[in-house]
Design a protein around this motif. Sequence first.
Motif, PDB file in Angstrom:
ATOM      1  N   PRO A  85      -3.814   0.969 -11.455  1.00 29.80           N
ATOM      2  CA  PRO A  85      -3.522   1.641 -10.190  1.00 29.80           C
ATOM      3  C   PRO A  85      -2.488   2.747 -10.394  1.00 29.80           C
ATOM      4  CG  PRO A  85      -3.550  -0.723  -9.891  1.00 29.80           C
ATOM      5  CD  PRO A  85      -3.615  -0.487 -11.373  1.00 29.80           C
TER       6      PRO A  85
ATOM      7  N   THR B 263       0.844  -1.199   0.000  1.00 35.10           N
ATOM      8  CA  THR B 263       0.000   0.000   0.000  1.00 35.10           C
ATOM      9  C   THR B 263       0.872   1.239   0.000  1.00 35.10           C
ATOM     10  OG1 THR B 263      -1.769  -1.130   1.227  1.00 35.10           O
ATOM     11  CG2 THR B 263      -1.799   1.279   1.227  1.00 35.10           C
TER      12      THR B 263
ATOM     13  N   SER C 193      -6.925   6.036 -13.026  1.00 38.65           N
ATOM     14  CA  SER C 193      -7.194   4.879 -12.168  1.00 38.65           C
ATOM     15  C   SER C 193      -8.098   3.856 -12.839  1.00 38.65           C
ATOM     16  CB  SER C 193      -7.818   5.330 -10.847  1.00 38.65           C
ATOM     17  OG  SER C 193      -6.898   6.109 -10.104  1.00 38.65           O
TER      18      SER C 193
ATOM     19  N   THR D 141      -2.996   3.653  -2.643  1.00 37.59           N
ATOM     20  CA  THR D 141      -3.115   2.686  -3.731  1.00 37.59           C
ATOM     21  C   THR D 141      -2.569   1.352  -3.264  1.00 37.59           C
ATOM     22  OG1 THR D 141      -2.926   4.389  -5.447  1.00 37.59           O
ATOM     23  CG2 THR D 141      -2.393   2.130  -6.092  1.00 37.59           C
TER      24      THR D 141
ATOM     25  N   TYR E 211      -6.283  11.863 -11.950  1.00 37.50           N
ATOM     26  CA  TYR E 211      -6.049  10.661 -11.141  1.00 37.50           C
ATOM     27  C   TYR E 211      -7.204   9.676 -11.294  1.00 37.50           C
ATOM     28  CZ  TYR E 211      -5.621   7.627  -7.075  1.00 37.50           C
ATOM     29  OH  TYR E 211      -5.547   6.530  -6.256  1.00 37.50           O
TER      30      TYR E 211
END
Length: 351
Positions: free
Chosen positions: A163, A50, A159, A58, A155
């Motif tokens: 990721p 993570t 996404s 993410t 973003y």
Amino acid sequence: MEFSRRQGLKVGLFASVSALGVALAGCSTGTVGGSAPAPSQAAADSFPVTVKHVYGETVISSAPQRVATISWVNDDVAIALGVIPVGMPKNEYGGNENSSTAWKDAALERAGAAIGTAKGPAQYSEVDGVNFTELAKTNPDIILAAYSGLSQEDYDKLSKIAPVIAFPKSAYGTSWQESTTMIGAALGRSQAATELIAATEKTVKDQGAKYPQIAGKSFIYGNLEPSKSDGVNVYTSADNRPKFLASLGMVLAPVVVAAEKGADGFYVQWSAEKANELESQVFVSWVPDAKTKDSIVADPLLGQIPAVKKGAFLADSNQALTLAISASSPLSLPWALDAFLPQLAAAADKA
């Protein structure tokens, strides 16, 4: 404040292959979309991993195999860690005939993945911002944007492709060390990232020590535009340029330290009418050509900047060198030292 990539370059912007080899010592690399063990790392980090950033966190479930990047720096870091991107941006500013850089080309050739070959990364233009279409064509399983000006909208859109590792706090404010740490974690190469940071910092420190006149000198790094009432942008301690000079033992001028309090971003605007108040021993800038430097020195307002007036003024017109320091990375900094340090020392000699 939000920036387009081109605006970020204009405001935000502002050698040796042997030194580059120091930063990459022991780092083997693989072909596009693949990798090989990085320095002293027989086993990769365990997954899932993570990574926290400005838009949340993410989770990467397994070691990425197809890495795409946006902006600057991110591709350099991935390559330095032994992972060749499947896609990366062209270098429109400071780039060479490959729309790349000398330091990146050297590392890719070392890995047998030169641009333009079957094993090399695909490239896409980012003149108009993130190139979602061309990036998606590379079918990535992770997108690196640790150093970028990525918006929430960008973003969210990225996404949907894969990721995304966004920047930790401020647009274009991520240090190369932070970028390396974040990307190392995302790629399962944390120990390699730690070693790469240490090796690069040692290279910078050792090369800087050859110029003792630099140490302890106060500095301002800014962008100067003659004949403009708002013709001065002064970079704050959040920006990579002052961070680089500080790593050489220089000290950010007190006038900037005071001005940046409460500032949001990597620079503060300064009125040209108050240019004479920009007190420091050395002033560093970048210019499009040598003629512009002469114009700054002769300017009735900008010419009153104390360091400019004394001749302790470094204004480099080499775009590749400007890029190497402005968007600094573990690949670009070792390359830049041989060309930059003598100029900086010459300015310090006149302080």
